[in-house]
Design an enzyme around this catalytic site. Structure first.
Site, mmCIF file in Angstrom:
data_model
loop_
_atom_site.group_PDB
_atom_site.id
_atom_site.type_symbol
_atom_site.label_atom_id
_atom_site.label_comp_id
_atom_site.label_asym_id
_atom_site.label_seq_id
_atom_site.Cartn_x
_atom_site.Cartn_y
_atom_site.Cartn_z
ATOM 1 N N ASP A 113 11.882 57.828 37.401
ATOM 2 C CA ASP A 113 13.179 58.396 37.754
ATOM 3 C C ASP A 113 13.301 59.807 37.214
ATOM 4 O O ASP A 113 12.690 60.134 36.186
ATOM 5 C CB ASP A 113 14.325 57.541 37.213
ATOM 6 C CG ASP A 113 15.615 57.826 37.976
ATOM 7 O OD1 ASP A 113 15.805 57.251 39.053
ATOM 8 O OD2 ASP A 113 16.404 58.666 37.518
ATOM 9 N N TYR A 134 23.736 65.388 35.526
ATOM 10 C CA TYR A 134 23.832 64.027 34.965
ATOM 11 C C TYR A 134 24.118 64.071 33.463
ATOM 12 O O TYR A 134 24.869 63.257 32.932
ATOM 13 C CB TYR A 134 22.539 63.245 35.214
ATOM 14 C CG TYR A 134 22.467 62.673 36.609
ATOM 15 C CD1 TYR A 134 23.122 61.482 36.910
ATOM 16 C CD2 TYR A 134 21.787 63.323 37.627
ATOM 17 C CE1 TYR A 134 23.076 60.953 38.189
ATOM 18 C CE2 TYR A 134 21.737 62.808 38.908
ATOM 19 C CZ TYR A 134 22.387 61.629 39.185
ATOM 20 O OH TYR A 134 22.357 61.114 40.444
ATOM 21 N N ARG A 186 14.841 48.653 46.278
ATOM 22 C CA ARG A 186 15.576 47.395 46.485
ATOM 23 C C ARG A 186 15.568 46.841 47.901
ATOM 24 O O ARG A 186 16.029 45.727 48.115
ATOM 25 C CB ARG A 186 17.016 47.562 46.006
ATOM 26 C CG ARG A 186 17.127 47.601 44.496
ATOM 27 C CD ARG A 186 18.459 48.130 44.085
ATOM 28 N NE ARG A 186 18.640 49.456 44.622
ATOM 29 C CZ ARG A 186 19.745 50.174 44.507
ATOM 30 N NH1 ARG A 186 20.786 49.669 43.907
ATOM 31 N NH2 ARG A 186 19.812 51.387 45.007
ATOM 32 N N ARG A 233 12.452 43.222 39.468
ATOM 33 C CA ARG A 233 13.645 43.845 38.882
ATOM 34 C C ARG A 233 14.602 42.806 38.294
ATOM 35 O O ARG A 233 15.350 43.107 37.356
ATOM 36 C CB ARG A 233 14.325 44.657 39.984
ATOM 37 C CG ARG A 233 15.640 45.275 39.640
ATOM 38 C CD ARG A 233 15.507 46.470 38.720
ATOM 39 N NE ARG A 233 16.775 47.184 38.708
ATOM 40 C CZ ARG A 233 17.790 46.871 37.921
ATOM 41 N NH1 ARG A 233 17.673 45.885 37.054
ATOM 42 N NH2 ARG A 233 18.917 47.546 37.990
ATOM 43 N N ARG A 247 11.974 56.984 48.142
ATOM 44 C CA ARG A 247 12.397 55.631 47.735
ATOM 45 C C ARG A 247 11.680 54.562 48.554
ATOM 46 O O ARG A 247 12.282 53.551 48.937
ATOM 47 C CB ARG A 247 13.909 55.437 47.905
ATOM 48 C CG ARG A 247 14.767 56.262 47.004
ATOM 49 C CD ARG A 247 14.816 55.664 45.612
ATOM 50 N NE ARG A 247 15.495 56.569 44.716
ATOM 51 C CZ ARG A 247 16.796 56.489 44.416
ATOM 52 N NH1 ARG A 247 17.521 55.541 44.914
ATOM 53 N NH2 ARG A 247 17.332 57.358 43.605
#
Ligand code: CP3
Length: 340
Positions: free
Chosen positions: A74, A151, A29, A38, A25
């Site tokens: 992702d 998921y 963010r 974003r 990562r």
């Protein structure tokens, strides 16, 4: 030796003058320039746009002396390609629908060739990054079948995975059908990323530790092994990342990969003693990046000292960087490793 060569040597088990470094990562963010892009687009839309995905991949490389780039994407993109709707909810995290629960729910799946067409955007992003960064290693990735399946079955993130647990014990045949479909698609997806210029592929098994070990060994490892065997190439390293107990890592350490990327809870020198022929990657707890610089660097030095003389070692975090990580902490760490 450039970063790419340094990385590939370490990944194939050679001792290197210093450990190469990249961070899971590393784009995201905690960087204001990511937040700025974003704020105009959804996460899923960014993942599907090869020029924005390339731009975001390059953002941390402009700031820090990282040895590798990981393509911005992702692990849930292949789930979307298979037939699930994917969005990132601000509170719940990733949401996938409809959930896969019963026999017959596979009717919505697209055939592999058709699903693969929906992943060409990742190939284009990789080609763009490759062209912009010829001297740094380029990492492609995919989720391991259990992590992605959880998921799809839960419909999103879950720390208890009740539906996955239930399906594994009640209807292992229905569970295995999903695992096989994910493996078939992922084998082709890895091929696609290598053809687009990826030097190495990381497989993310983030949720291995959330399933009781006996169930994991019986219902997940065989599919993971099949995937890794099918993707194994001596000159193009496979990296297996998992968050798992030491006991499970002893089993994962036998899988056909060049690099084991371990969570922060694991003692790397002890794991290295177990499997001297695998390179290790890890495993700084990203919370150390919140600490004052001397405290952070003392912890980094402890990790490097523990791995000296162990052959291939790639410095990384034990789990992904969080939005609260200060970029100055990342700079201090990367500068320190790059100067070793
Ligand atoms: O490492 C990188 O910089 C490459 C890009 C990357 C992302 N996700 C970007 C991302 C990679 C390799 C992943 C893998 C991934 N995605 C995993 C396995 C690794 C891990 O972290 O354990 C998992 C479990 C996912 C699923 C996922 N995607 C979750 C749980 C979340 C939300 C949690 C979070 O950190 O916000 C995402 C969203 C996501 N994936 C973001 C990023 C940069 C945040 C997007 C945003 O809010 O703008």
């Amino acid at each position: 030796m450039d970063s790419r060569e340094l990385f590939l040597r370490a990944a194939t088990g050679e001792a290197t003058p210093r450990p190469p470094i990249w961070l899971m990562r590393q784009a995201g963010r905690y960087l204001p320039e990511y937040k700025s892009i974003r704020s105009k687009k959804s996460f899923a839309a960014l993942c599907r746009d090869p020029s924005l995905s390339c731009e975001i991949t390059l953002q941390p490389l402009r700031r820090f002396k990282l040895d590798a780039a990981i393509v911005f994407s992702d692990i849930l993109l292949p789930a979307e390609a298979l037939g699930y709707e994917f969005r990132l909810d601000e509170e719940r995290g990733p949401v996938l629908s409809p959930p896969y629960r019963l026999e017959g729910d596979e009717k919505i799946w697209r055939p592999v060739e058709e699903a693969l067409l929906r992943l060409t955007c990742v190939g284009k992003a990789l080609q763009n990054v490759r062209a912009a960064q010829p001297s740094r290693a380029l990492i492609g990735f995919a989720g391991a079948p259990l992590t992605v399946a959880s998921y799809i079955i839960e419909g999103g993130s879950s720390d208890r995975m009740p539906h996955t647990f239930k399906m594994m014990t009640e209807r292992p045949d229905v569970f295995a059908r999903l695992m096989s479909a994910l493996v078939d698609l992922t084998i082709r997806y890895v091929e696609l990323q290598r053809a687009a210029g990826a030097d190495a592929i990381q497989i993310f098994e983030s949720w291995a530790g959330l399933i009781p070990e006996a169930l994991y060994l019986e219902h997940a490892i065989p599919h993971l092994r099949h995937l890794l065997r099918s993707c194994y190439r001596p000159a193009s390293p496979l990296i297996l990342y998992a968050q798992a107990s030491e006991s499970l890592w002893r089993r994962l350490a036998d899988l056909p990969v060049q690099v084991l990327s371990v969570n922060s809870e694991i003692n790397m020198p002890r794991l290295a003693a177990l499997r001297t022929d695998r390179a290790l990657q890890g495993n700084l707890d990203p919370r150390w990046l919140l600490a004052p610089k001397p405290v952070l660097l003392a912890e980094a030095a402890r990790i490097v000292a523990g791995m000296s003389g162990q052959g291939g070692f790639i410095f990384n975090v034990g789990r992904g960087l969080t939005p609260d990580v200060p970029p100055e902490g990342v700079r201090a760490l990367v500068d320190w490793v790059a100067a070793l």
